[in-house]
Design an enzyme around this catalytic site. Structure first.
Site, PDB file in Angstrom:
ATOM      1  N   TYR A   1      -2.592  -1.576  10.526  1.00  0.00           N
ATOM      2  CA  TYR A   1      -2.491  -1.740   9.065  1.00  0.00           C
ATOM      3  C   TYR A   1      -1.164  -1.173   8.560  1.00  0.00           C
ATOM      4  CZ  TYR A   1      -4.042  -1.258   4.138  1.00  0.00           C
ATOM      5  OH  TYR A   1      -4.162  -1.329   2.774  1.00  0.00           O
TER       6      TYR A   1
ATOM      7  N   SER B   1       0.869  -1.183   0.000  1.00  0.00           N
ATOM      8  CA  SER B   1       0.000   0.000   0.000  1.00  0.00           C
ATOM      9  C   SER B   1       0.899   1.224   0.000  1.00  0.00           C
ATOM     10  CB  SER B   1      -0.859   0.007   1.267  1.00  0.00           C
ATOM     11  OG  SER B   1      -1.477   1.268   1.451  1.00  0.00           O
TER      12      SER B   1
HETATM   13  C1  BGC Z   1      -6.334   1.498   2.148  1.00  0.00           C
HETATM   14  C2  BGC Z   1      -7.543   2.331   1.800  1.00  0.00           C
HETATM   15  C3  BGC Z   1      -7.150   3.798   1.617  1.00  0.00           C
HETATM   16  C4  BGC Z   1      -5.991   3.902   0.649  1.00  0.00           C
HETATM   17  C5  BGC Z   1      -5.494   5.330   0.477  1.00  0.00           C
HETATM   18  C6  BGC Z   1      -5.250   1.739   1.141  1.00  0.00           C
HETATM   19  O1  BGC Z   1      -4.115   1.012   1.517  1.00  0.00           O
HETATM   20  O2  BGC Z   1      -6.703   0.127   2.145  1.00  0.00           O
HETATM   21  O3  BGC Z   1      -8.490   2.199   2.836  1.00  0.00           O
HETATM   22  O4  BGC Z   1      -8.250   4.512   1.113  1.00  0.00           O
HETATM   23  O5  BGC Z   1      -4.923   3.117   1.100  1.00  0.00           O
HETATM   24  O6  BGC Z   1      -5.267   5.959   1.702  1.00  0.00           O
END
Ligand code: BGC
Length: 257
Positions: A158, A145
């Site tokens: 997360y 991410s």
């Molecule tokens: C998350 C989303 C978020 C996006 C941008 C992703 O890793 O799962 O919930 O909207 O990042 O911030």
């Protein structure tokens, strides 16, 4: 679409929906057979598997909750018994739970870290052992991410998992390179998937988020899948230890108010 992946077998985790489903379909379109990992073998999983099979590729569903090393070993054993080998591992399965840092409970931390970091860690270990034993090269791609770099308040577990995936990737890129195995991350920004269901249903939050994205829109799962297909192909043979950010510019967008 080309056939860069013809003859390869790819294991994609969390492939019943969202980014994982799009990756399975894209790799199949490029010629790969697919081991489609899902948490539950339900209608949604079978629909994804049917969509892959409709592309003329072999698709085997492997159902398992990815909590714990035993479950991860079971997944790898299933893949090895149904295909003679796998060449590509896509660690995609992931989840997030919202809570301010002071309220995070151990059970939420464990749920997030188990699936987002511990499972990729041990699945990659099991996969790398099979490649090394067979003397075959391979490609490992983690779906991380932008939050492997960028703080995301109220999602600390997360972010810890995604930051962990970044260093897992960098470390094993070095350790596995002598075996002809490359390891990279694809780091999505805001993508239209079920993980963002609440956001997609909230016009004001959505407007604010899109306002932070230089390309002024959310991404589609297929746009992540295209980056994954590149890294999984021999076009990327000299790339290892990298994160490929696919985010419409979100990560580096700083605006003074
Ligand atoms: C998350 C989303 C978020 C996006 C941008 C992703 O890793 O799962 O919930 O909207 O990042 O911030």
């Amino acid at each position: 679409m080309g056939d860069r992946l013809r003859g390869r077998v790819a294991l994609v985790t969390g492939a019943s929906q969202g980014i994982g489903r799009a990756i399975a379909l894209r790799l199949a379109r490029e010629g790969a057979d697919i081991a489609l990992h899902v948490r539950r073998d339900d209608d949604r999983a079978r629909e994804s598997a049917g969509a892959v099979a409709a592309l003329g590729r072999r698709c085997e569903v492997v159902a398992a909750d990815l909590a714990g090393v035993a479950a991860v070993s079971h997944v790898m054993a299933q893949v090895s018994s149904r295909f003679t080998h796998a060449d590509i591992l896509i660690n995609n399965a992931g989840l997030e739970r919202r809570a301010d840092f002071l309220s995070v409970r151990e059970a939420d931390y464990d749920a997030v870290l188990d699936v987002n970091l511990k499972a990729p860690f041990f699945l990659t270990q099991a996969f790398a052992k099979t490649l090394i034993a067979a003397g075959r090269p391979g490609k490992i791609i983690h779906i991380s991410s932008v939050h492997e770099e960028l703080p995301f308040p109220n999602f600390t577990a997360y972010c810890a998992s995604k930051g962990g995936l970044k260093m897992l990737m960098r470390n094993i890129a070095v350790e596995l390179a002598p075996h002809g195995i490359t390891v990279n991350n694809v780091a999505p920004g805001a993508i239209r998937t079920p993980i963002n269901a609440a956001l997609l249903d909230d016009p004001e939050r959505l407007r604010q988020l899109v306002g932070q994205i230089p390309l002024a829109r959310m991404g589609d799962p297929e746009e992540i899948a295209a980056a994954v297909a590149f890294l999984a192909s021999s076009d990327a043979d000299y790339i290892t230890g990298s994160s490929l950010v696919v985010d419409g510019g979100l990560l580096w967008n700083y605006q003074e108010q």
